[in-house]
Design an enzyme around this catalytic site. Structure first.
Site, PDB file in Angstrom:
ATOM      1  N   PRO A  13       0.798  -1.231  -0.006  1.00 61.48           N
ATOM      2  CA  PRO A  13       0.145   0.018  -0.115  1.00 61.48           C
ATOM      3  C   PRO A  13       0.579   1.258   0.174  1.00 61.48           C
ATOM      4  CG  PRO A  13       0.057  -1.265   2.201  1.00 61.48           C
ATOM      5  CD  PRO A  13       0.542  -2.045   1.145  1.00 61.48           C
ATOM      6  N   ASN A  14       0.287   2.384  -0.700  1.00 58.75           N
ATOM      7  CA  ASN A  14       0.914   3.611  -0.856  1.00 58.75           C
ATOM      8  C   ASN A  14       2.055   3.699  -1.674  1.00 58.75           C
ATOM      9  OD1 ASN A  14      -0.989   4.910   1.041  1.00 58.75           O
ATOM     10  ND2 ASN A  14       0.021   3.618   2.463  1.00 58.75           N
ATOM     11  N   ARG A  16       5.282  10.737  -2.515  1.00 56.49           N
ATOM     12  CA  ARG A  16       4.936  10.299  -1.220  1.00 56.49           C
ATOM     13  C   ARG A  16       6.144  10.593  -0.396  1.00 56.49           C
ATOM     14  NH1 ARG A  16       4.961   3.941   1.213  1.00 56.49           N
ATOM     15  NH2 ARG A  16       4.280   4.773   3.321  1.00 56.49           N
ATOM     16  N   TYR A  44      11.358   8.473   1.365  1.00 57.18           N
ATOM     17  CA  TYR A  44      11.459   7.492   0.368  1.00 57.18           C
ATOM     18  C   TYR A  44      12.022   7.662  -1.074  1.00 57.18           C
ATOM     19  CZ  TYR A  44       7.867   5.495   3.671  1.00 57.18           C
ATOM     20  OH  TYR A  44       7.413   4.981   4.827  1.00 57.18           O
ATOM     21  N   ASN A  60       7.914  -5.822  -1.314  1.00 57.85           N
ATOM     22  CA  ASN A  60       7.972  -4.726  -0.159  1.00 57.85           C
ATOM     23  C   ASN A  60       6.549  -4.603   0.259  1.00 57.85           C
ATOM     24  OD1 ASN A  60       7.771  -2.239   1.499  1.00 57.85           O
ATOM     25  ND2 ASN A  60       8.756  -1.296  -0.285  1.00 57.85           N
ATOM     26  N   ALA A  80       3.188  -1.005   4.673  1.00 58.76           N
ATOM     27  CA  ALA A  80       2.630  -1.165   6.045  1.00 58.76           C
ATOM     28  C   ALA A  80       2.221  -2.495   6.579  1.00 58.76           C
ATOM     29  CB  ALA A  80       1.381  -0.112   6.343  1.00 58.76           C
ATOM     30  N   HIS A 102       4.122  -4.711   9.168  1.00 52.95           N
ATOM     31  CA  HIS A 102       3.883  -4.401  10.686  1.00 52.95           C
ATOM     32  C   HIS A 102       2.553  -5.111  10.875  1.00 52.95           C
ATOM     33  CE1 HIS A 102       7.248  -1.913   9.442  1.00 52.95           C
ATOM     34  NE2 HIS A 102       6.376  -1.167   8.815  1.00 52.95           N
ATOM     35  N   ASP A 120       1.062 -15.739   6.508  1.00 55.51           N
ATOM     36  CA  ASP A 120       0.541 -17.002   5.939  1.00 55.51           C
ATOM     37  C   ASP A 120       0.615 -17.149   4.599  1.00 55.51           C
ATOM     38  OD1 ASP A 120       0.299 -17.608   8.733  1.00 55.51           O
ATOM     39  OD2 ASP A 120      -1.838 -17.300   9.026  1.00 55.51           O
ATOM     40  N   GLU A 163      12.223  -9.829   1.656  1.00 56.52           N
ATOM     41  CA  GLU A 163      11.493  -8.645   2.016  1.00 56.52           C
ATOM     42  C   GLU A 163      12.509  -7.342   1.802  1.00 56.52           C
ATOM     43  OE1 GLU A 163       9.271  -8.875   5.639  1.00 56.52           O
ATOM     44  OE2 GLU A 163       9.951  -6.924   6.401  1.00 56.52           O
ATOM     45  N   HIS A 195      12.784  -3.050   1.830  1.00 63.04           N
ATOM     46  CA  HIS A 195      12.061  -1.766   2.216  1.00 63.04           C
ATOM     47  C   HIS A 195      13.022  -0.693   1.613  1.00 63.04           C
ATOM     48  CE1 HIS A 195       9.301  -3.404   4.723  1.00 63.04           C
ATOM     49  NE2 HIS A 195      10.119  -4.460   5.265  1.00 63.04           N
ATOM     50  N   LEU A 196      12.394   0.444   1.236  1.00 63.65           N
ATOM     51  CA  LEU A 196      13.265   1.760   0.843  1.00 63.65           C
ATOM     52  C   LEU A 196      13.774   2.070   1.935  1.00 63.65           C
ATOM     53  CD1 LEU A 196       9.730   2.674  -1.221  1.00 63.65           C
ATOM     54  CD2 LEU A 196      12.110   2.497  -2.325  1.00 63.65           C
ATOM     55  N   SER A 197      13.224   2.466   2.993  1.00 60.27           N
ATOM     56  CA  SER A 197      13.568   2.990   4.263  1.00 60.27           C
ATOM     57  C   SER A 197      14.250   1.899   5.223  1.00 60.27           C
ATOM     58  CB  SER A 197      12.586   4.003   4.767  1.00 60.27           C
ATOM     59  OG  SER A 197      11.523   3.088   5.299  1.00 60.27           O
ATOM     60  N   ARG A 235      13.757   3.946  12.254  1.00 61.02           N
ATOM     61  CA  ARG A 235      12.612   4.947  12.428  1.00 61.02           C
ATOM     62  C   ARG A 235      11.633   4.559  13.652  1.00 61.02           C
ATOM     63  NH1 ARG A 235       9.541   4.548   6.605  1.00 61.02           N
ATOM     64  NH2 ARG A 235       8.445   6.302   7.523  1.00 61.02           N
ATOM     65  N   ARG A 270       7.611   0.451  13.518  1.00 62.29           N
ATOM     66  CA  ARG A 270       8.181  -0.202  12.101  1.00 62.29           C
ATOM     67  C   ARG A 270       9.309  -1.230  12.295  1.00 62.29           C
ATOM     68  NH1 ARG A 270       5.693   3.425   8.318  1.00 62.29           N
ATOM     69  NH2 ARG A 270       5.446   5.268   9.384  1.00 62.29           N
TER      70      ARG A 270
HETATM   71  C1  DQA Z   1       8.204   0.719   3.655  1.00 57.26           C
HETATM   72  C2  DQA Z   1       8.204   1.018   5.292  1.00 57.26           C
HETATM   73  C3  DQA Z   1       6.961   0.914   5.966  1.00 57.26           C
HETATM   74  O1  DQA Z   1       7.267   0.868   7.380  1.00 57.26           O
HETATM   75  C4  DQA Z   1       6.150   1.730   5.284  1.00 57.26           C
HETATM   76  O2  DQA Z   1       4.739   1.670   6.008  1.00 57.26           O
HETATM   77  C5  DQA Z   1       6.007   1.878   3.845  1.00 57.26           C
HETATM   78  C6  DQA Z   1       7.190   1.480   3.409  1.00 57.26           C
HETATM   79  C7  DQA Z   1       9.359   0.992   2.960  1.00 57.26           C
HETATM   80  O3  DQA Z   1       9.863   0.762   1.964  1.00 57.26           O
HETATM   81  O4  DQA Z   1      10.519   1.710   3.784  1.00 57.26           O
HETATM   82  O5  DQA Z   1       4.834   2.130   3.435  1.00 57.26           O
HETATM   83  O6  DQA Z   1       7.940  -0.682   3.367  1.00 57.26           O
END
Ligand code: DQA
Length: 150
Positions: free
Chosen positions: A13-14, A21, A26, A76, A79, A82, A89, A100, A102-104, A109, A113
């Site tokens: 998501p997002n 964003r 990011y 990725n 959210a 978490h 599952d 897995e 993550h950008l950040s 953080r 997270r």
């Molecule tokens: C994220 C880190 C997550 O905590 C956050 O909710 C995201 C992006 C990242 O790529 O850094 O949406 O997965």
């Protein structure tokens, strides 16, 4: 084409708004930039990359089910990392090896997270390198599969 590896690249998501964003967290690169970056590597290695992004938890789970013939996943979960036992599952149910990303750096953080429900069922986690996290994830996954560790 017979032994071409099929790898799913899933973004949660997002992430469709990547680039605009919260760029201070990011970065300014978009999901399209990430795809171009990964396609360069995939072409060299003859990997069949399939990209998917959704803001809907169930749609991501259905997508994993429908593509359970895949050889691996770079994910990725955003959210859902978490929060989603259901996504975790889906990974264990299908048994597809996953990395897995993550950008950040989620460990640098907010406290909430730092916990990933999905990372423990993945081969490993890469966090903090912007869109390069996806590429590093693909390389790590490719290496893992080539070693016959899947
Ligand atoms: C994220 C880190 C997550 O905590 C956050 O909710 C995201 C992006 C990242 O790529 O850094 O949406 O997965």
């Amino acid at each position: 084409m017979g032994n071409t590896r099929k790898i799913l690249v899933i973004s949660g998501p997002n992430l469709n708004l990547l680039g605009t964003r919260e760029p201070e967290i990011y970065g300014s690169k978009t999901l399209g930039d990430m795809q171009d970056l990964m396609m360069g590597y995939a072409r060299e290695k003859a990997i069949d990359l399939v990209f998917f992004q959704s803001n809907v938890e169930g749609d991501i789970i259905n997508y994993i089910h429908e593509n359970r013939n895949a050889d691996g996943i770079v994910i990725n979960p955003a959210a859902f990392t978490h929060t989603s036992i259901a996504l975790r599952d889906a990974l264990t149910t299908t048994g597809i090896p996953a990395v897995e990303v993550h950008l950040s750096n989620i460990h640098a953080r907010e406290e909430f997270r730092r916990i990933s429900l999905t990372a423990p069922v993945c081969i490993g986690q890469i966090s903090g390198f912007g869109i390069h996290s996806y590429l590093l994830g693909l390389e790590a996954l490719d290496q893992h599969l080539s070693k016959g560790n899947s």
